[in-house]
Scaffold this motif. Structure first.
Motif, PDB file in Angstrom:
ATOM      1  N   UNK A 293       0.819  -1.209   0.000  1.00 48.05           N
ATOM      2  CA  UNK A 293       0.000   0.000   0.000  1.00 48.05           C
ATOM      3  C   UNK A 293       0.858   1.267   0.000  1.00 48.05           C
ATOM      4  N   UNK A 294       2.101   1.108   0.414  1.00 46.25           N
ATOM      5  CA  UNK A 294       3.014   2.256   0.503  1.00 46.25           C
ATOM      6  C   UNK A 294       4.132   2.158  -0.537  1.00 46.25           C
ATOM      7  N   UNK A 295       3.890   1.438  -1.608  1.00 52.78           N
ATOM      8  CA  UNK A 295       4.960   1.173  -2.577  1.00 52.78           C
ATOM      9  C   UNK A 295       5.320   2.380  -3.431  1.00 52.78           C
ATOM     10  N   UNK A 296       4.653   3.487  -3.237  1.00 53.24           N
ATOM     11  CA  UNK A 296       4.974   4.697  -3.996  1.00 53.24           C
ATOM     12  C   UNK A 296       6.238   5.385  -3.489  1.00 53.24           C
ATOM     13  N   UNK A 297       6.723   5.007  -2.287  1.00 56.84           N
ATOM     14  CA  UNK A 297       7.922   5.661  -1.758  1.00 56.84           C
ATOM     15  C   UNK A 297       9.188   5.019  -2.333  1.00 56.84           C
ATOM     16  N   UNK A 298      10.329   5.529  -1.945  1.00 55.51           N
ATOM     17  CA  UNK A 298      11.603   5.224  -2.597  1.00 55.51           C
ATOM     18  C   UNK A 298      11.981   3.745  -2.593  1.00 55.51           C
ATOM     19  N   UNK A 299      11.867   3.082  -1.452  1.00 59.15           N
ATOM     20  CA  UNK A 299      12.222   1.669  -1.392  1.00 59.15           C
ATOM     21  C   UNK A 299      11.464   0.982  -0.259  1.00 59.15           C
ATOM     22  N   UNK A 300      11.468  -0.333  -0.291  1.00 61.37           N
ATOM     23  CA  UNK A 300      10.775  -1.101   0.752  1.00 61.37           C
ATOM     24  C   UNK A 300      11.657  -1.181   1.993  1.00 61.37           C
ATOM     25  N   UNK A 301      11.131  -0.725   3.128  1.00 62.78           N
ATOM     26  CA  UNK A 301      11.932  -0.770   4.340  1.00 62.78           C
ATOM     27  C   UNK A 301      11.946  -2.161   4.958  1.00 62.78           C
ATOM     28  N   UNK A 302      12.911  -2.376   5.812  1.00 63.54           N
ATOM     29  CA  UNK A 302      12.996  -3.589   6.620  1.00 63.54           C
ATOM     30  C   UNK A 302      13.076  -3.149   8.070  1.00 63.54           C
ATOM     31  N   UNK A 303      12.360  -3.839   8.947  1.00 58.64           N
ATOM     32  CA  UNK A 303      12.423  -3.433  10.340  1.00 58.64           C
ATOM     33  C   UNK A 303      11.579  -4.301  11.248  1.00 58.64           C
TER      34      UNK A 303
ATOM     35  N   UNK B 266      11.277  10.382  -0.616  1.00 59.01           N
ATOM     36  CA  UNK B 266      10.598  11.036  -1.724  1.00 59.01           C
ATOM     37  C   UNK B 266      10.769  10.231  -3.015  1.00 59.01           C
ATOM     38  N   UNK B 267       9.696   9.750  -3.631  1.00 57.90           N
ATOM     39  CA  UNK B 267       9.852   8.934  -4.842  1.00 57.90           C
ATOM     40  C   UNK B 267      10.397   9.724  -6.027  1.00 57.90           C
ATOM     41  N   UNK B 268      10.173  11.037  -6.028  1.00 57.53           N
ATOM     42  CA  UNK B 268      10.726  11.874  -7.093  1.00 57.53           C
ATOM     43  C   UNK B 268      12.179  12.239  -6.838  1.00 57.53           C
ATOM     44  N   UNK B 269      12.602  12.077  -5.606  1.00 57.28           N
ATOM     45  CA  UNK B 269      14.003  12.229  -5.267  1.00 57.28           C
ATOM     46  C   UNK B 269      14.470  13.654  -5.085  1.00 57.28           C
TER      47      UNK B 269
ATOM     48  N   UNK C  62      22.800  18.716 -11.318  1.00 56.33           N
ATOM     49  CA  UNK C  62      22.008  19.711 -12.044  1.00 56.33           C
ATOM     50  C   UNK C  62      20.982  19.080 -12.962  1.00 56.33           C
ATOM     51  N   UNK C  63      21.266  17.860 -13.424  1.00 54.88           N
ATOM     52  CA  UNK C  63      20.359  17.181 -14.337  1.00 54.88           C
ATOM     53  C   UNK C  63      19.146  16.590 -13.641  1.00 54.88           C
ATOM     54  N   UNK C  64      19.096  16.694 -12.303  1.00 55.94           N
ATOM     55  CA  UNK C  64      17.991  16.129 -11.508  1.00 55.94           C
ATOM     56  C   UNK C  64      17.842  14.633 -11.764  1.00 55.94           C
ATOM     57  N   UNK C  65      18.962  13.917 -11.755  1.00 55.42           N
ATOM     58  CA  UNK C  65      18.954  12.475 -11.991  1.00 55.42           C
ATOM     59  C   UNK C  65      18.213  11.764 -10.870  1.00 55.42           C
ATOM     60  N   UNK C  66      17.248  10.944 -11.245  1.00 54.42           N
ATOM     61  CA  UNK C  66      16.410  10.244 -10.271  1.00 54.42           C
ATOM     62  C   UNK C  66      16.851   8.800 -10.118  1.00 54.42           C
ATOM     63  N   UNK C  67      17.105   8.402  -8.875  1.00 56.02           N
ATOM     64  CA  UNK C  67      17.368   7.006  -8.546  1.00 56.02           C
ATOM     65  C   UNK C  67      16.062   6.331  -8.188  1.00 56.02           C
ATOM     66  N   UNK C  68      15.789   5.163  -8.776  1.00 59.09           N
ATOM     67  CA  UNK C  68      14.572   4.422  -8.455  1.00 59.09           C
ATOM     68  C   UNK C  68      14.853   2.938  -8.592  1.00 59.09           C
ATOM     69  N   UNK C  69      15.065   2.286  -7.451  1.00 62.71           N
ATOM     70  CA  UNK C  69      15.334   0.845  -7.445  1.00 62.71           C
ATOM     71  C   UNK C  69      14.078   0.014  -7.285  1.00 62.71           C
ATOM     72  N   UNK C  70      12.921   0.670  -7.105  1.00 65.99           N
ATOM     73  CA  UNK C  70      11.674  -0.058  -6.941  1.00 65.99           C
ATOM     74  C   UNK C  70      11.372  -0.385  -5.501  1.00 65.99           C
ATOM     75  N   UNK C  71      10.201  -0.974  -5.295  1.00 67.43           N
ATOM     76  CA  UNK C  71       9.719  -1.361  -3.974  1.00 67.43           C
ATOM     77  C   UNK C  71       9.587  -2.880  -4.012  1.00 67.43           C
ATOM     78  N   UNK C  72      10.551  -3.548  -3.457  1.00 70.94           N
ATOM     79  CA  UNK C  72      10.704  -4.997  -3.636  1.00 70.94           C
ATOM     80  C   UNK C  72       9.394  -5.755  -3.435  1.00 70.94           C
TER      81      UNK C  72
END
Length: 527
Positions: A287-297, A394-397, A402-412
């Protein structure tokens, strides 16, 4: 442990230093992340001379920003500190930053005790006279630094605004008052007169997280209804007339906004349970997969509140993310609250890992040759956010270039990433970020900043310019009041015997905040 050097040493220090290399030490073993970064560092005379010069020049920019009649600093000035062009607006945060910077300047011997007293008295006296939201004792977002009048036009001068009363802005102003009243007893009456009227209960919404057992802090409110925004009318403090709340709440823990509840808790205006109602990470469900990555805890219970102690993975580390992965969100509150000392199982682990992440991103992953990323002036113009994208939610990062390069490894297991191995471009480093890191990586921070000055030339009469793009060499040739105040605060703690922390954290802060943050255990650490 911070370094303690005399005021005379910094006052007399001149010239540049011959600094050692910039290699990052190996990590691992059983010592703490902070100890691994520091590596037994102690400042030598070259460090003291170099940082002393940086402090004096930074103070020069703050003096240039400050109106001679009101004692209020402008939000920013251009490159000149001898003929400054001031922004014609300021905020409670900027004013607070000038106040604590004055304390640091006195502590380091840059100004005399007499000048410090004069400047503090002038600014505090002005603040007793400016219009503000009187029932809460809080201040509006924007003032004209030359007159002290509330601004009814936005800082760009393009549209009318309804004055806003921000929780985080007032948090930084209150933090400065708490520093000043202890650092300079001769202005304590003035500082206490302002602080004593500030009621952070106005921001605390007990119903923001139903069923959790505690609420959240609002972003702020309007005294009168704004014509262009939907608001919640009400009054959480129960005193005075209703206000018009912005619908936004601060719902994450690792953010600069935690300074406001720290103060509210210390003053007995916000329940301590609030601290555990904020998210360390959002839940691990799809339900929260829109964020940067899947947390572990794991889930732990504090004061009757279940807290998911989630963390993010990055380069062999696990750490509690901020929203943008920037240094400002994570480390600015630590300038005041000694989180690295009081919270041995949480912030004392997380802060040095945040610093390490910035170092490794800048030097090893993106290979910029420099590091330290935080919201700042854009070298191409305007203002932008910068950070280490992978350690932000932040999913948009918050990009680092300067190029605003976005890292997105997905939400496992829930969402595939679209850019798990980005190619980075023209990195933008922000000197104040490296200064914030100095508490945890002093050798690396000083060497990094020395290179930014000598090789990138992002330095002038008012200290470091606000940001620089490392490949193109574009420099944001202006000084921001808040960013320069963070530089002064960081130097004051590391080279001035914790001058900001020790004056802020006396009394009720230590009694109420220290045991609160000491009880928590993050899942941060080295894999």
């Amino acid at each position: 442990m911070t370094a303690n050097i005399s005021r005379r040493t910094l006052l007399a220090a001149t010239g540049t230093a011959a600094l050692v290399g910039t290699a990052v030490p190996a990590y691992g073993g059983t010592t703490s992340p902070a100890d691994q970064l520091k590596g037994g560092w102690k400042p030598d005379r070259h460090d003291k001379a170099l940082v002393g010069r940086w402090a004096r020049d930074t103070w020069r920019s703050l003096v240039a920003m400050t109106d001679e009649k009101t004692g209020l600093p402008a939000d920013n000035i251009g490159a000149s500190v001898t003929d400054p062009v001031r922004s014609q607006y300021t905020s409670p945060t900027n004013i607070g930053g000038y106040l604590w910077s004055t304390v640091v300047a006195r502590e380091l011997g840059i100004i005399s005790p007499h000048e410090s007293l004069r400047r503090l008295t002038q600014t505090l006296t002005t603040m007793t006279k400016v219009d503000h939201h009187e029932p809460s004792g809080m201040y509006f977002n924007w003032y004209d630094e030359a007159t002290g009048e509330v601004r009814y036009v936005d800082p760009d001068g393009t549209r009318p605004i309804t004055p806003f009363v921000s929780s985080v802005d007032n948090g930084w102003f209150a933090a400065a008052l708490m520093v000043v009243r202890n650092a300079e007893p001769r202005v304590r009456r003035l500082a206490d007169g302002l602080l004593g009227k500030m009621n952070f209960a106005y921001y605390y919404n007990p119903d923001a997280r139903p069923g959790v057992g505690a609420g959240l802090m609002r972003g702020g409110f309007f005294e009168t209804s704004p014509p262009d925004e939907e608001t919640d009318k009400g009054n959480h403090a129960g005193t005075g007339p209703d206000v018009y709340y912005r619908k936004f709440h601060y719902d994450t823990c690792n953010t600069e906004a935690r300074i406001a509840p720290y103060i509210g808790i210390a003053l007995g205006q916000v329940p301590r349970e609030h601290y555990f109602a904020t998210y360390r990470t959002f839940p691990e469900s799809c339900d929260w997969s829109w964020v940067e990555q899947r947390p572990v805890g794991v889930t732990r219970n504090y004061l009757g509140i279940d807290v998911f102690e989630g963390s993010y993975a990055y380069r062999g580390m696990r750490l509690v993310p901020s929203w943008g992965g920037d240094m400002f969100e994570s480390l600015m509150p630590d300038l005041f609250v000694p989180e690295g000392t009081w919270a041995k199982r949480s912030w004392a682990v997380n802060h040095p890992l945040t610093v390490r992440a910035h170092i490794e991103h800048g030097l090893k992953e993106a290979k910029y040759g420099y590091w330290g990323f935080s919201p700042a002036s854009n070298p191409k113009g305007g203002y932008s956010v910068y950070g280490v994208d992978a350690i932000g939610m932040d999913p948009n990062g918050y990009p680092s270039d300067l190029e605003a390069t976005n890292f997105d490894a997905g939400f496992e297991g829930c969402r595939d990433g679209v850019n798990p191995t980005p190619a980075y471009g023209d990195g933008v480093v922000t000197p104040h970020a490296a200064f914030l890191a100095m508490q945890y990586a002093p050798r690396q921070a000083i060497d990094n900043l020395a290179k930014i000055e000598s090789r990138l030339k992002a330095y002038a009469g008012g200290g470091f310019y606000d940001s620089v793009a490392v490949k193109s060499g574009l420099i944001a040739k202006r000084y921001l009041s808040l960013d320069q105040a963070m530089v002064m605060g960081a130097i004051g703690n590391v080279f001035g015997n914790d001058v900001i922390r020790r004056n802020f954290s006396r009394g009720a802060v230590e009694r109420r905040v220290k045991p609160l943050i000491a009880m928590e255990q993050f899942t941060a650490g080295l894999d």
